[in-house]
Design a protein around this motif. Sequence first.
Motif, PDB file in Angstrom:
ATOM      1  N   GLY A 106       0.795  -1.219   0.000  1.00 27.30           N
ATOM      2  CA  GLY A 106       0.000   0.000   0.000  1.00 27.30           C
ATOM      3  C   GLY A 106       0.818   1.255   0.000  1.00 27.30           C
ATOM      4  O   GLY A 106       2.052   1.219  -0.118  1.00 27.30           O
ATOM      5  N   TRP A 107       0.117   2.339   0.130  1.00 32.18           N
ATOM      6  CA  TRP A 107       0.709   3.659   0.077  1.00 32.18           C
ATOM      7  C   TRP A 107       0.427   4.417   1.361  1.00 32.18           C
ATOM      8  O   TRP A 107      -0.722   4.492   1.812  1.00 32.18           O
ATOM      9  N   TYR A 108       1.485   4.938   1.925  1.00 33.48           N
ATOM     10  CA  TYR A 108       1.394   5.850   3.050  1.00 33.48           C
ATOM     11  C   TYR A 108       1.730   7.246   2.526  1.00 33.48           C
ATOM     12  O   TYR A 108       2.343   7.387   1.477  1.00 33.48           O
ATOM     13  N   ARG A 109       1.334   8.238   3.269  1.00 32.94           N
ATOM     14  CA  ARG A 109       1.665   9.599   2.868  1.00 32.94           C
ATOM     15  C   ARG A 109       2.016  10.440   4.086  1.00 32.94           C
ATOM     16  O   ARG A 109       1.527  10.191   5.180  1.00 32.94           O
ATOM     17  N   GLN A 110       2.873  11.404   3.843  1.00 34.96           N
ATOM     18  CA  GLN A 110       3.291  12.304   4.914  1.00 34.96           C
ATOM     19  C   GLN A 110       3.288  13.725   4.401  1.00 34.96           C
ATOM     20  O   GLN A 110       4.071  14.068   3.496  1.00 34.96           O
ATOM     21  N   ALA A 111       2.410  14.515   4.961  1.00 38.14           N
ATOM     22  CA  ALA A 111       2.339  15.929   4.615  1.00 38.14           C
ATOM     23  C   ALA A 111       3.301  16.710   5.508  1.00 38.14           C
ATOM     24  O   ALA A 111       3.649  16.246   6.601  1.00 38.14           O
ATOM     25  N   PRO A 112       3.729  17.873   5.074  1.00 36.54           N
ATOM     26  CA  PRO A 112       4.657  18.677   5.885  1.00 36.54           C
ATOM     27  C   PRO A 112       4.112  18.920   7.281  1.00 36.54           C
ATOM     28  O   PRO A 112       2.962  19.337   7.447  1.00 36.54           O
ATOM     29  N   GLY A 113       4.933  18.612   8.276  1.00 39.18           N
ATOM     30  CA  GLY A 113       4.548  18.845   9.661  1.00 39.18           C
ATOM     31  C   GLY A 113       3.589  17.838  10.240  1.00 39.18           C
ATOM     32  O   GLY A 113       3.129  18.008  11.371  1.00 39.18           O
ATOM     33  N   LYS A 114       3.291  16.791   9.484  1.00 40.22           N
ATOM     34  CA  LYS A 114       2.348  15.780   9.967  1.00 40.22           C
ATOM     35  C   LYS A 114       2.992  14.408   9.997  1.00 40.22           C
ATOM     36  O   LYS A 114       4.023  14.179   9.368  1.00 40.22           O
ATOM     37  N   PRO A 152      -6.055  19.959  -2.435  1.00 38.67           N
ATOM     38  CA  PRO A 152      -4.775  20.466  -1.919  1.00 38.67           C
ATOM     39  C   PRO A 152      -4.318  19.713  -0.664  1.00 38.67           C
ATOM     40  O   PRO A 152      -3.107  19.544  -0.457  1.00 38.67           O
ATOM     41  N   GLU A 153      -5.251  19.247   0.133  1.00 38.79           N
ATOM     42  CA  GLU A 153      -4.871  18.522   1.353  1.00 38.79           C
ATOM     43  C   GLU A 153      -4.310  17.132   1.069  1.00 38.79           C
ATOM     44  O   GLU A 153      -3.841  16.453   1.972  1.00 38.79           O
ATOM     45  N   ASP A 154      -4.368  16.695  -0.173  1.00 37.97           N
ATOM     46  CA  ASP A 154      -3.723  15.440  -0.553  1.00 37.97           C
ATOM     47  C   ASP A 154      -2.224  15.628  -0.800  1.00 37.97           C
ATOM     48  O   ASP A 154      -1.496  14.652  -1.010  1.00 37.97           O
ATOM     49  N   THR A 155      -1.791  16.870  -0.807  1.00 41.10           N
ATOM     50  CA  THR A 155      -0.382  17.156  -1.018  1.00 41.10           C
ATOM     51  C   THR A 155       0.461  16.505   0.059  1.00 41.10           C
ATOM     52  O   THR A 155       0.225  16.707   1.250  1.00 41.10           O
ATOM     53  N   ALA A 156       1.415  15.691  -0.366  1.00 45.96           N
ATOM     54  CA  ALA A 156       2.250  14.941   0.567  1.00 45.96           C
ATOM     55  C   ALA A 156       3.301  14.171  -0.220  1.00 45.96           C
ATOM     56  O   ALA A 156       3.223  14.080  -1.449  1.00 45.96           O
ATOM     57  N   VAL A 157       4.239  13.614   0.511  1.00 45.49           N
ATOM     58  CA  VAL A 157       5.125  12.625  -0.075  1.00 45.49           C
ATOM     59  C   VAL A 157       4.458  11.275   0.152  1.00 45.49           C
ATOM     60  O   VAL A 157       4.075  10.945   1.277  1.00 45.49           O
ATOM     61  N   TYR A 158       4.327  10.519  -0.911  1.00 40.80           N
ATOM     62  CA  TYR A 158       3.668   9.221  -0.845  1.00 40.80           C
ATOM     63  C   TYR A 158       4.733   8.126  -0.884  1.00 40.80           C
ATOM     64  O   TYR A 158       5.628   8.137  -1.726  1.00 40.80           O
ATOM     65  N   TYR A 159       4.590   7.187   0.039  1.00 41.28           N
ATOM     66  CA  TYR A 159       5.549   6.098   0.175  1.00 41.28           C
ATOM     67  C   TYR A 159       4.842   4.759   0.004  1.00 41.28           C
ATOM     68  O   TYR A 159       3.776   4.532   0.572  1.00 41.28           O
ATOM     69  N   CYS A 160       5.478   3.879  -0.713  1.00 48.73           N
ATOM     70  CA  CYS A 160       4.975   2.518  -0.874  1.00 48.73           C
ATOM     71  C   CYS A 160       5.683   1.611   0.134  1.00 48.73           C
ATOM     72  O   CYS A 160       6.840   1.858   0.500  1.00 48.73           O
ATOM     73  N   ASN A 161       4.998   0.584   0.582  1.00 49.38           N
ATOM     74  CA  ASN A 161       5.665  -0.433   1.376  1.00 49.38           C
ATOM     75  C   ASN A 161       4.870  -1.723   1.333  1.00 49.38           C
ATOM     76  O   ASN A 161       3.741  -1.768   0.834  1.00 49.38           O
TER      77      ASN A 161
END
Length: 118
Positions: free
Chosen positions: A35-43, A87-96
């Motif tokens: 799946g995909w995780y995501r991390q937005a700035p400051g979160k 816009p709130e979907d903006t993030a770095v998305y990571y797969c694992n």
Amino acid sequence: QVQLVESGGGLVQAGGSLRLSCTASGSIPSPNGMGWYRQAPGKQRELAAAAISSGSTRYADSAKGRFTISRDNANNTVSLQMNSLKPEDTAVYYCNVWDKTGSFLASWGQGTQVTVSS
């Protein structure tokens, strides 16, 4: 050790779509989740969407109805189709990938940036 190759992401206007793909290689036990995780700035990093090898899927509440995750078990590939982006979907998305205990099998990579402009 499992290796991941992530692709996709980019810059899109609100309401647009993007597709992320991830291919895993190495020793991957079954059953497993991808799946995909995501991390937005400051979160904190959060789960965006997951697909279990049995066929079930799981989504963040904010992603339901807009994101669709799919996987190809034979090729250990997982894709995330993201529609109606906000816009709130903006993030770095990571797969694992994780095993049946929930332990992640790969190191977190650099991820792929998704930026949604308003």
